[in-house]
Design a protein around this motif. Structure first.
Motif, PDB file in Angstrom:
ATOM      1  N   ARG A   1     -31.138  57.685  16.829  1.00  0.00           N
ATOM      2  CA  ARG A   1     -32.064  58.231  15.829  1.00  0.00           C
ATOM      3  C   ARG A   1     -31.508  57.985  14.437  1.00  0.00           C
ATOM      4  O   ARG A   1     -30.414  58.424  14.091  1.00  0.00           O
ATOM      5  CB  ARG A   1     -32.277  59.731  16.046  1.00  0.00           C
ATOM      6  N   ARG A   2     -32.294  57.302  13.611  1.00  0.00           N
ATOM      7  CA  ARG A   2     -31.928  57.048  12.229  1.00  0.00           C
ATOM      8  C   ARG A   2     -33.119  57.415  11.353  1.00  0.00           C
ATOM      9  O   ARG A   2     -33.916  56.564  10.966  1.00  0.00           O
ATOM     10  CB  ARG A   2     -31.509  55.589  12.035  1.00  0.00           C
TER      11      ARG A   2
ATOM     12  N   PRO B   1     -40.706  59.197  14.268  1.00  0.00           N
ATOM     13  CA  PRO B   1     -40.802  59.190  15.731  1.00  0.00           C
ATOM     14  C   PRO B   1     -39.732  58.297  16.357  1.00  0.00           C
ATOM     15  O   PRO B   1     -39.406  57.232  15.836  1.00  0.00           O
ATOM     16  CB  PRO B   1     -42.211  58.648  15.987  1.00  0.00           C
ATOM     17  N   MET B   2     -39.203  58.719  17.494  1.00  0.00           N
ATOM     18  CA  MET B   2     -38.154  57.954  18.172  1.00  0.00           C
ATOM     19  C   MET B   2     -38.684  56.638  18.718  1.00  0.00           C
ATOM     20  O   MET B   2     -37.928  55.674  18.875  1.00  0.00           O
ATOM     21  CB  MET B   2     -37.550  58.791  19.301  1.00  0.00           C
ATOM     22  N   ASP B   3     -39.993  56.563  19.008  1.00  0.00           N
ATOM     23  CA  ASP B   3     -40.533  55.330  19.592  1.00  0.00           C
ATOM     24  C   ASP B   3     -41.014  54.343  18.528  1.00  0.00           C
ATOM     25  O   ASP B   3     -41.623  53.318  18.857  1.00  0.00           O
ATOM     26  CB  ASP B   3     -41.671  55.646  20.559  1.00  0.00           C
TER      27      ASP B   3
ATOM     28  N   LEU C   1     -44.377  52.491  12.197  1.00  0.00           N
ATOM     29  CA  LEU C   1     -44.253  51.196  11.531  1.00  0.00           C
ATOM     30  C   LEU C   1     -43.438  50.187  12.318  1.00  0.00           C
ATOM     31  O   LEU C   1     -43.324  49.037  11.914  1.00  0.00           O
ATOM     32  CB  LEU C   1     -43.616  51.366  10.144  1.00  0.00           C
ATOM     33  N   GLY C   2     -42.834  50.613  13.442  1.00  0.00           N
ATOM     34  CA  GLY C   2     -42.104  49.675  14.278  1.00  0.00           C
ATOM     35  C   GLY C   2     -40.734  49.291  13.759  1.00  0.00           C
ATOM     36  O   GLY C   2     -40.140  48.319  14.228  1.00  0.00           O
ATOM     37  N   ARG C   3     -40.183  50.071  12.817  1.00  0.00           N
ATOM     38  CA  ARG C   3     -38.880  49.702  12.255  1.00  0.00           C
ATOM     39  C   ARG C   3     -37.726  49.971  13.224  1.00  0.00           C
ATOM     40  O   ARG C   3     -36.776  49.212  13.304  1.00  0.00           O
ATOM     41  CB  ARG C   3     -38.618  50.493  10.976  1.00  0.00           C
ATOM     42  N   GLY C   4     -37.820  51.109  13.905  1.00  0.00           N
ATOM     43  CA  GLY C   4     -36.749  51.525  14.800  1.00  0.00           C
ATOM     44  C   GLY C   4     -36.789  53.032  14.958  1.00  0.00           C
ATOM     45  O   GLY C   4     -37.549  53.731  14.278  1.00  0.00           O
TER      46      GLY C   4
END
Length: 782
Positions: A441-442, A446-448, A452-455
């Motif tokens: 987690r950074r 959201p964890m998924d 935005l799909g960054r991480g």
């Protein structure tokens, strides 16, 4: 649009807040009926549209208001409950209000609104003149609740909620469509569930039918073939009767439609959203058939040609937001706004927290011994990009204990060779390969990575924070003092750079400069600095090289076109290093923590970027050795975290970062119990820095944004940052500090603030911009 009025009780000492709040409410025709003085908080923002509609956004703790506009006969009021729950009372009638509901009534029908919890409401006062000829149905005699989950009321609620979230930043251009649409949607909402007897008999029924016809016309304005026969047929009446209805309001169907189309065209001509459209495109879109007749009609209606009107200096443009801005995107719905908190709660239930665990009790120890602790960096002792009251403490201390704290910069992978390789602690935290991350987690997203799909965490929050440290017996109302005794740069673990320390400065897309560059292309530039350590002279930093950010592919295969996710390793083969930069420039070292935070009283993970009342990403270089930082406790144990270490930073942190450099500190933690607070700590509900010579008062655009901005606070805070509001908060806090701690009158405090106190810009990089007031202790002879 008339000037804004903004008020917050935080600007006043606690004993003066009730009277000040009552006076502020009275200015907007609201009375304070009841409130809990011990926990009273109130904030209001008022603005008024050009046609006289008054908007007041109220934020408060549990209290009761009275609304009474009888001094303006014919006016109408409307309240939207943005957050919270309460009841409305009018005589013997009681109406229950839930989150999202609206209630409205005549100005001649006063009502009381009671809230037993924290709440936000938007209150509108609508002059009689605004309820124009399109609004003929009799208004309800008694206040009415409008459920905002269906029909026109849903549209109206959404529109007003958007205006409320803009708050101080709403522009004349953004209010103009509201002025036009409000009467129509308001009446449509009232009619949708009104009993027939409430419509005023036959005359009322005719007016109600006319209102429904107006709504149909609004939806069909773009149809060039729109005619009164079609509208009559849709409403089950004869064309002749339709004509009679318009005659009753001294108008005709054709004229009414033309005026409404002209107004839509006028709005589009001034809207930045339609700047690329030609005038012909706009007029055809709204049902006109030829440009010549349109131009004549436009000039007759507004006194200028469409072309002249478009060239006039525009009002302030509506703010646009890059989808890659720091912070989480605005939720698409109320359900989305609660997504992260719900995700966190589910993780607690399932025992899969990605580093989040319930807080455990701090053990008691009564021997009075002052202890020294060492807190190294490892995946088990850091959390990345967020704060939370649910993170398990990694260390328990007593008041007076000393702690050696290791902290890492989240920019170390800008040059992993110098700042990560060979450093066991940094390597353990930064480990990331195709099989997984040491710290998944950074950020607070959201964890998924579904936004935005960054991480994982989306990078909505970026700082590596060491902690949290629980302080024995700390409870809400206490103050924690963090004394920073020393702060040393972390030396490279790579034998090639033995004994040297390095930091990174990234001029990024969130920086103040990004859209104001002299040369193209628009770019992000990273500069690596060497930071002196152990020197007898004043330590300095000097630039080693710089490079432009190029698309980087992380170990999971995601390509990062921008510097948009923390800890992405930079591949040296993809960048072009530029040496021999900033020649003959030496930068004095001012080591300090960017982040010093206690855990916020909030249900979910909180983005580490915007600072607030609990501290956080303060980014003020005065938090260095020899200073004390005072923070109000919001949760049991306090839960202190430190991170974002800087080798040096100027006031403003203009390009988005400082010289980001891993550091090791020696601190002492002192607890000041609520019942024993006095002097400078009395009434302290914001972060305060003290040095040997100065008090530094910190102000923010939104001093307590999680409370002020409601469920969407972590998105909304990024939209409306301004130096003006940060400066005003710093002024109010500094005035209160002088009145509370030095017993000055308000007039004395204001004079002193102007002639002897230095105000400055702390940072314009953190979503919630910061200003500060530096009050020199030497001003006071006793």
């Amino acid at each position: 649009m008339s000037a804004h009025l903004r008020f917050t009780t935080n600007a006043y000492p606690k004993e003066q807040r009730r009277d000040a709040w009552r006076f502020a409410l009275k200015r907007v025709s609201v009375t304070l009926e009841a409130a809990d003085d011990a926990n009273l908080y109130g904030e209001l923002i008022q603005f008024r549209s050009n046609v006289g509609i008054g908007f007041v956004r109220l934020v408060g703790t549990a209290q009761e208001y009275g609304i009474d506009f009888r001094e303006e006969p014919g006016s109408f009021w409307l309240a939207v409950l943005l957050d919270g729950a309460g009841v409305a009372r009018c005589g013997a009638d009681t109406i229950t209000l839930n989150d999202g509901d609206m209630i409205c009534g005549r100005g001649e029908a006063p009502v009381s609104l009671e809230f037993t919890t924290d709440h936000r409401i938007l209150l509108l006062q609508i002059p009689a003149a605004v309820l124009d000829q399109r609004l003929k149905t009799p208004l309800p005699e008694k206040p009415r609740r409008l459920a905002a989950d269906t029909g026109p009321a849903r549209v109206l609620s959404g529109m007003l909620r958007s205006i409320a979230e803009m708050g101080n930043d709403v522009t004349e251009e953004e209010l103009r469509p509201v002025e036009l649409a409000l009467p129509e949607f308001l009446l449509a909402s009232l009619l949708s569930d009104a009993p027939s007897r409430a419509l005023g008999g036959a005359a009322g029924m005719r007016a109600a039918l006319l209102e429904r016809i107006f709504q149909t016309i609004e939806m069909r304005l773009s149809d060039p073939n729109l005619n009164y026969q079609q509208i009559a047929s849709e409403h089950g009446i004869s064309p002749r009767y339709l004509q009679k209805l318009f005659e009753s309001i001294d108008d005709s169907f054709g004229h009414y439609v033309k005026v409404r189309r002209l107004e839509r065209c006028r709005l589009d001509l001034r809207s930045p959203l339609h700047a690329q459209k030609s005038i012909s495109d706009i007029l055809f879109q709204w049902g006109f058939n030829d440009s010549a007749s349109f131009s004549r009609a436009f000039r007759e209606q507004y006194g200028v040609s469409p072309r002249e009107y478009r060239k006039m200096p525009p009002s302030e443009d509506a703010e646009t937001h890059d989808t890659l801005r720091r912070g989480r995107p605005t939720p698409a719905s109320k359900r989305d706004a609660h997504h992260d908190a719900a995700e966190l709660e589910a993780a607690v239930d399932e025992g899969d927290l990605g580093g989040l665990e319930p807080v455990i009790a701090v053990p008691n120890a009564d021997d009075g011994t002052v202890r020294h602790h060492h807190l190294p960096v490892s995946p088990k002792t850091v959390h990345w990009g967020y704060f939370s009251s649910l993170i398990k403490p990694v260390l328990n201390v007593r008041s007076g204990d000393f702690v050696t704290v290791e902290t890492l910069t989240h920019h170390a992978n800008d040059d992993p060779e110098r700042m990560v390789q060979g450093d066991e602690g940094a390597e353990s935290v930064y480990r990331w390969d195709e099989n997984g991350k040491a710290v998944e987690r950074r950020g607070a997203g959201p964890m998924d990575a579904s936004a935005l799909g960054r991480g994982a965490g989306e990078g909505f929050g970026v700082h590596i924070c060491t902690g949290p440290i629980a302080i024995q017996d700390a409870q809400p109302g206490d103050i924690i003092e963090v004394r920073i005794l020393s702060l040393e740069p972390r030396r490279s673990g790579n034998p090639r750079f033995q004994g040297k320390a390095f930091g990174s400065n990234a001029a990024t897309f969130w920086g103040f400069q990004y859209n104001d560059l002299l040369t193209q292309p628009t770019r992000e530039v990273v500069t690596i600095y060497e930071v002196e350590t152990g020197t007898e002279r004043l330590p300095t930093a000097h630039a080693v090289y710089s490079y432009r950010w190029t698309p980087q592919t992380d170990p999971y295969g995601t390509v990062h076109e921008r510097y948009d996710y923390p800890g992405v390793p930079v591949d040296p083969e993809t960048i072009e290093r530029k040496y021999d930069i900033l020649r003959d420039v030496e930068i004095p070292i001012r080591p300090h923590f960017g982040v010093i935070a206690l855990a916020p009283a909030h249900s979910g993970p909180v983005d580490s970027i915007p600072p607030s009342s609990f501290g956080g990403n303060l980014d003020n270089w005065r938090t260095g050795p020899g200073s004390s930082v005072f923070l109000p406790v919001q949760v049991a144990g306090g839960l202190l975290s430190l991170g974002d270490p800087h080798a040096s930073q100027g006031d403003s942190e203009l390009c988005g970062t400082a010289i980001e450099c891993s550091m090791t500190a020696l601190i002492q933690v002192i607890r000041h119990p609520a019942g024993e607070l006095h002097g400078k700590l009395r009434d302290l509900d914001y972060p305060l820095i003290e040095t040997d010579d100065e008090w530094v008062i910190l102000g923010f655009s939104h001093p307590d944004y999680l409370l002020e901005l409601g469920d969407d606070a972590q998105s909304e805070v990024y939209k409306h940052a301004s130096i003006d509001s940060a400066m005003r908060d710093a002024f109010r806090k500094a005035r209160r500090f002088l009145m509370t701690t030095k017993n000055l009158t308000e007039d004395e405090a204001i004079s002193l603030l102007s002639v002897a106190v230095d105000f400055g810009i702390s940072q314009v990089a953190n979503g919630n911009w910061g200003a500060h007031a530096v009050i020199r202790k030497a001003l006071f002879t006793a």
